[in-house]
Design a protein around this motif. Structure first.
Motif, mmCIF file in Angstrom:
data_model
loop_
_atom_site.group_PDB
_atom_site.id
_atom_site.type_symbol
_atom_site.label_atom_id
_atom_site.label_comp_id
_atom_site.label_asym_id
_atom_site.label_seq_id
_atom_site.Cartn_x
_atom_site.Cartn_y
_atom_site.Cartn_z
ATOM 1 N N ILE A 258 0.855 -1.182 0.000
ATOM 2 C CA ILE A 258 0.000 0.000 0.000
ATOM 3 C C ILE A 258 0.894 1.236 0.000
ATOM 4 N N ALA A 259 0.616 2.147 -0.924
ATOM 5 C CA ALA A 259 1.427 3.350 -1.084
ATOM 6 C C ALA A 259 0.527 4.561 -1.248
ATOM 7 N N VAL A 260 1.109 5.733 -1.102
ATOM 8 C CA VAL A 260 0.385 6.989 -1.310
ATOM 9 C C VAL A 260 1.067 7.757 -2.436
ATOM 10 N N PRO A 261 0.297 8.422 -3.276
ATOM 11 C CA PRO A 261 0.907 9.198 -4.367
ATOM 12 C C PRO A 261 1.747 10.346 -3.826
ATOM 13 N N LEU A 262 2.823 10.640 -4.516
ATOM 14 C CA LEU A 262 3.670 11.759 -4.130
ATOM 15 C C LEU A 262 3.065 13.093 -4.521
ATOM 16 N N ALA A 263 2.225 13.110 -5.533
ATOM 17 C CA ALA A 263 1.548 14.328 -5.970
ATOM 18 C C ALA A 263 0.045 14.118 -5.851
ATOM 19 N N THR A 264 -0.623 14.992 -5.160
ATOM 20 C CA THR A 264 -2.073 14.916 -4.968
ATOM 21 C C THR A 264 -2.712 16.227 -5.396
ATOM 22 N N PRO A 265 -3.996 16.222 -5.774
ATOM 23 C CA PRO A 265 -4.661 17.467 -6.159
ATOM 24 C C PRO A 265 -4.700 18.491 -5.036
ATOM 25 N N ALA A 266 -4.667 18.030 -3.779
ATOM 26 C CA ALA A 266 -4.696 18.974 -2.668
ATOM 27 C C ALA A 266 -3.415 19.800 -2.598
ATOM 28 N N LYS A 267 -2.288 19.227 -3.027
ATOM 29 C CA LYS A 267 -1.015 19.938 -2.993
ATOM 30 C C LYS A 267 -0.634 20.525 -4.341
ATOM 31 N N ALA A 268 -1.122 19.940 -5.430
ATOM 32 C CA ALA A 268 -0.740 20.396 -6.767
ATOM 33 C C ALA A 268 -1.742 21.424 -7.257
ATOM 34 N N ASP A 269 -1.335 22.682 -7.274
ATOM 35 C CA ASP A 269 -2.208 23.739 -7.763
ATOM 36 C C ASP A 269 -2.089 23.893 -9.277
ATOM 37 N N THR A 270 -0.889 23.779 -9.799
ATOM 38 C CA THR A 270 -0.639 23.910 -11.230
ATOM 39 C C THR A 270 0.052 22.645 -11.723
ATOM 40 N N VAL A 271 -0.398 22.126 -12.854
ATOM 41 C CA VAL A 271 0.132 20.881 -13.401
ATOM 42 C C VAL A 271 0.486 21.086 -14.868
ATOM 43 N N VAL A 272 1.150 20.075 -15.423
ATOM 44 C CA VAL A 272 1.558 20.098 -16.819
ATOM 45 C C VAL A 272 0.954 18.895 -17.520
ATOM 46 N N VAL A 273 0.322 19.136 -18.649
ATOM 47 C CA VAL A 273 -0.199 18.064 -19.498
ATOM 48 C C VAL A 273 0.862 17.723 -20.531
ATOM 49 N N GLN A 274 1.203 16.450 -20.624
ATOM 50 C CA GLN A 274 2.271 16.008 -21.514
ATOM 51 C C GLN A 274 1.709 15.198 -22.676
ATOM 52 N N HIS A 275 2.518 15.090 -23.715
ATOM 53 C CA HIS A 275 2.177 14.226 -24.841
ATOM 54 C C HIS A 275 2.276 12.768 -24.404
ATOM 55 N N ILE A 276 1.537 11.922 -25.081
ATOM 56 C CA ILE A 276 1.620 10.488 -24.819
ATOM 57 C C ILE A 276 2.995 9.993 -25.245
ATOM 58 N N PHE A 277 3.641 9.262 -24.336
ATOM 59 C CA PHE A 277 4.998 8.789 -24.598
ATOM 60 C C PHE A 277 4.954 7.598 -25.552
ATOM 61 N N GLN A 278 5.763 7.674 -26.566
ATOM 62 C CA GLN A 278 5.909 6.571 -27.518
ATOM 63 C C GLN A 278 7.378 6.172 -27.568
ATOM 64 N N PRO A 279 7.726 4.920 -27.326
ATOM 65 C CA PRO A 279 9.133 4.519 -27.436
ATOM 66 C C PRO A 279 9.658 4.770 -28.838
ATOM 67 N N SER A 280 10.891 5.234 -28.897
ATOM 68 C CA SER A 280 11.499 5.550 -30.188
ATOM 69 C C SER A 280 11.979 4.259 -30.843
ATOM 70 N N VAL A 281 11.213 3.748 -31.723
ATOM 71 C CA VAL A 281 11.551 2.531 -32.466
ATOM 72 C C VAL A 281 11.747 2.933 -33.919
ATOM 73 N N VAL A 282 12.950 2.747 -34.414
ATOM 74 C CA VAL A 282 13.272 3.117 -35.798
ATOM 75 C C VAL A 282 13.095 1.892 -36.677
#
Length: 301
Positions: A258-282
């Motif tokens: 059992i674990a607790v998240p390091l980032a929660t909405p109660a503490k995170a006022d501003t967040v960053v939305v990222q692109h979906i990660f795709q492994p670089s396969v050539v």
């Protein structure tokens, strides 16, 4: 008319008192003349006598001075006592105002700290879509969702990871024109591939719906996790980028932890939305087979 006689009559007590006053007056006059003569004839000796008299009379002089000072400042003490009520009320109002300012300063300092962390995160990341604020979160719903102040018009799409300076918050669940819902890590439907930082032991994080997450190892059998283990994303699955902080283990519960998240909405006022990660396969494209040519030099279809 003859003047009245100053003799006290036959009252012995009055006679003795009058005699004593004459004696004291004559003795005082003689003492004064003696001191005057000594001051003229021997100034050094007179200074010694004067110092001795000052030392003898010092306690009496100090007591009289304190008494005179106390009587002189009695009116000030009375006025201060009368004004003490209004002064105390003014001091209480000032203390309350200072307390409010201190609370506001602490809140501003905390917000600045979060913004500095977010600024460093944005500068270090090159795959962010948009930075947005967390405007609300669900507390009684069966789903654990949070709402962002950005939507499709800002480039937000379902499935994109959402992270704060402290770690991963979740992923975009649905997006509107200018708002979007984030499926938090604590939601039972949010499954995140993770690994332990110190030895790369892989696992799966699943929300429990009560503010915590359950971590299970990929290999069944012995539970390798211990309290205090830091879990980060592994990058498996192509959704979350690797090495994003996820949770910290609190206790071991059978085959899971059992674990607790390091980032929660109660503490995170501003967040960053990222692109979906795709492994670089050539993938190298295979060369196309040559078409046979006819006698006219044109390729056959």
């Amino acid at each position: 008319m003859a003047p009245p006689s100053r003799r006290p009559g036959y009252n012995r007590k009055a006679q003795y008192g009058l005699f004593a006053s004459y004696v004291i007056a004559v003795a005082g006059a003689l003492l004064g003349l003696l001191l005057a003569a000594i001051s003229i004839a021997d100034p050094t000796g007179f200074s010694v006598i004067r110092s001795g008299v000052a030392e003898i009379s010092r306690p009496v002089s100090a007591t009289l001075r304190r008494l005179v000072s106390g009587i002189g400042s009695a009116d000030e003490h009375i006025v201060a006592y009368v004004r003490a009520g209004s002064q105390n009320a003014a001091l209480r109002r000032q203390v309350e105002a200072n307390r409010t300012r201190l609370i506001e300063a602490a809140a501003i300092e905390q917000e600045n700290r979060q913004l500095k962390k977010l600024l460093k995160l944005v500068e270090s990341e090159d795959n962010e879509v948009v930075a947005a604020r967390m405007i609300s979160s669900t507390s009684t719903s069966l789903r654990r969702l949070a709402r962002l102040s950005a939507g499709r018009r800002q480039g937000v799409r379902p499935g994109q990871p959402v992270r704060a300076p402290d770690g991963l918050v979740g992923r975009i669940y649905e997006a509107g024109p200018n708002t979007a819902n984030v499926l938090l890590l604590t939601d039972p439907e949010n499954i995140v591939p993770i690994r332990r930082t110190r030895d790369n032991v892989a696992g799966i994080s699943t929300g429990l719906g009560d503010g915590s997450v359950e971590i299970r190892p990929l290999s069944m059998g012995h539970n390798p996790f211990k309290p205090g283990d830091i879990m980060v994303t592994s990058g498996t699955g192509g959704l979350y980028r690797p090495n994003i902080p996820v949770a910290i283990v609190l206790r071991v519960d059978g085959d899971a932890a059992i674990a607790v998240p390091l980032a929660t909405p109660a503490k995170a006022d501003t967040v960053v939305v990222q692109h979906i990660f795709q492994p670089s396969v050539v993938v190298r494209p295979e060369p196309a087979p040559p078409f046979p040519e006819n006698q006219t030099g044109q390729a056959e279809p």
